[in-house]
Design a protein around this motif. Sequence first.
Motif, PDB file in Angstrom:
ATOM      1  N   ARG A 232    -122.211 -36.298  -8.642  1.00 18.05           N
ATOM      2  CA  ARG A 232    -123.898 -35.834  -9.417  1.00 18.05           C
ATOM      3  C   ARG A 232    -124.799 -36.724  -7.725  1.00 18.05           C
ATOM      4  O   ARG A 232    -125.904 -36.809  -7.939  1.00 18.05           O
ATOM      5  N   ALA A 237    -130.639 -35.061  -4.923  1.00 16.95           N
ATOM      6  CA  ALA A 237    -131.585 -34.135  -5.455  1.00 16.95           C
ATOM      7  C   ALA A 237    -131.310 -32.715  -5.204  1.00 16.95           C
ATOM      8  O   ALA A 237    -131.988 -31.698  -5.684  1.00 16.95           O
ATOM      9  N   ARG A 238    -130.047 -32.101  -4.145  1.00 18.24           N
ATOM     10  CA  ARG A 238    -130.359 -30.580  -4.554  1.00 18.24           C
ATOM     11  C   ARG A 238    -130.038 -30.029  -5.062  1.00 18.24           C
ATOM     12  O   ARG A 238    -130.150 -28.908  -5.563  1.00 18.24           O
ATOM     13  N   ILE A 239    -129.475 -30.913  -6.585  1.00 19.58           N
ATOM     14  CA  ILE A 239    -129.439 -30.150  -7.933  1.00 19.58           C
ATOM     15  C   ILE A 239    -130.375 -30.859  -8.919  1.00 19.58           C
ATOM     16  O   ILE A 239    -129.534 -31.879  -8.942  1.00 19.58           O
ATOM     17  N   ASP A 240    -130.606 -29.677  -9.853  1.00 20.69           N
ATOM     18  CA  ASP A 240    -131.485 -30.936 -10.521  1.00 20.69           C
ATOM     19  C   ASP A 240    -130.489 -31.225 -11.431  1.00 20.69           C
ATOM     20  O   ASP A 240    -129.077 -30.850 -12.285  1.00 20.69           O
ATOM     21  N   ALA A 241    -131.382 -32.126 -12.231  1.00 15.91           N
ATOM     22  CA  ALA A 241    -129.422 -32.925 -13.289  1.00 15.91           C
ATOM     23  C   ALA A 241    -129.697 -31.704 -14.660  1.00 15.91           C
ATOM     24  O   ALA A 241    -128.828 -31.362 -15.312  1.00 15.91           O
ATOM     25  N   GLU A 242    -130.827 -30.909 -15.725  1.00 13.53           N
ATOM     26  CA  GLU A 242    -130.627 -29.953 -16.018  1.00 13.53           C
ATOM     27  C   GLU A 242    -129.396 -29.080 -15.863  1.00 13.53           C
ATOM     28  O   GLU A 242    -128.496 -29.025 -16.363  1.00 13.53           O
ATOM     29  N   SER A 243    -129.334 -28.334 -14.261  1.00 16.07           N
ATOM     30  CA  SER A 243    -128.705 -27.400 -14.510  1.00 16.07           C
ATOM     31  C   SER A 243    -127.360 -28.102 -13.843  1.00 16.07           C
ATOM     32  O   SER A 243    -126.361 -27.400 -14.601  1.00 16.07           O
ATOM     33  N   GLU A 269    -126.474 -23.458  -4.978  1.00 18.65           N
ATOM     34  CA  GLU A 269    -126.967 -23.635  -3.987  1.00 18.65           C
ATOM     35  C   GLU A 269    -127.082 -22.370  -2.698  1.00 18.65           C
ATOM     36  O   GLU A 269    -128.038 -22.483  -2.027  1.00 18.65           O
ATOM     37  N   GLN A 328    -126.831 -41.735 -17.000  1.00 14.98           N
ATOM     38  CA  GLN A 328    -127.665 -40.222 -16.467  1.00 14.98           C
ATOM     39  C   GLN A 328    -127.426 -39.532 -17.748  1.00 14.98           C
ATOM     40  O   GLN A 328    -128.511 -38.279 -18.002  1.00 14.98           O
ATOM     41  N   ALA A 332    -130.731 -37.864 -19.861  1.00 12.32           N
ATOM     42  CA  ALA A 332    -130.981 -36.281 -19.891  1.00 12.32           C
ATOM     43  C   ALA A 332    -130.690 -35.065 -20.996  1.00 12.32           C
ATOM     44  O   ALA A 332    -131.157 -34.642 -21.508  1.00 12.32           O
TER      45      ALA A 332
END
Length: 372
Positions: A232, A237-243, A269, A328, A332
């Motif tokens: 994480r 920011a490369r992967i949003d927290a939702e995904s 990605e 986190q 979320a």
Amino acid sequence: MIEVFWAFLKLGLSSFGGPTAHIGYFRTEFVTRRRWLDDAAFAERLALAQFLPGPASSQLGFAIGWHRAGPGGALAAFLGFTLPSAILMAAAGLWAVQLAPEGATAGALSGLKLVALAVVAQAIWAMSRALCPDLPRRALAGLACVALLIWPVAVLQIGVIALASLFGALSPWFARPIASPAPPMYETQARPLAMILLVMCACLALAPLAHAYLSSGALVFGGGHVVLPLLREALGARIDAESFLAGYGLAQAMPGPLFTFASYLGAIEKGALGALIATAAIFAPGFALYALALPLWSRICARSAARGAVSAANAAVVGILAATWLAQLLPAGLVSGRHIAISAGLLALAFAPRVPPVGLVILGTGLGAALL
């Protein structure tokens, strides 16, 4: 090699329940049923896998395949055990990119986030009981948690693990006895294989996508769930927290190693190639460390400083995982009263005996699709 591949493929399709359950499956299959090795040899390989960072159950499978058919057997064991869940998780990542979630689909993804919340909470509790059995280790875990809550940055996670290891190496409080192993195995084969794996890691490091997975795979102490905070923070920011959280929840439903969560993230990605690079990058460091340590295992066991360093690092990662859960996962996942109610129910079931993670995934997904 073919025999090893098919034996591990069977387990890769059926071994639900996480690393601890995998170890039980391995013993039943390879010690009791197939008699590829005896209990003493099995315990020796397991002790080294648990001592080193990396995916312990996959490292144990790697060692069993090596015992049966040499370095080629180690590769066959890894592929058989890993391919089923890696393919499914990569497909889920590709689907997540191509399909805009809405309606029941969005609710199902929200349910998966709540499953991740419950499963990680249960993992933190179980790990704290196993890895923080006394006051010094509990205090170290608490300090690590507070530090990450105050300064939630990726580099601090590495710093906390490094400082904890140094403190554990210098302090008599953290040294734990390790069962005396048999003479080192495959001494002549270990170093060449370790060099090949290190070259592989160096080649993977040329791909920017792989950096986060290489560093996470090299620093995971204490179990597969610890990869969550490391990835994480490393991915940012490369992967949003939702995904990210939805994929982690989905990973609980898969057989085989939890590290194939990286296959999902890599697919999001960079598609199929990203899934392949991320999967190779997260597993390669642990296997390289295993092969490097193998000839030195007897001497490692004799050093209290080494035992103390690993013991303290394990305690610190419990605190890191707790900080990630608080900072986190909770914000979320709990966004409404319905989320809180479903999460409370899943959390209660996660702590109940004989409720498998796959059951939580099915229930959480269904409730999410119907109610969220």
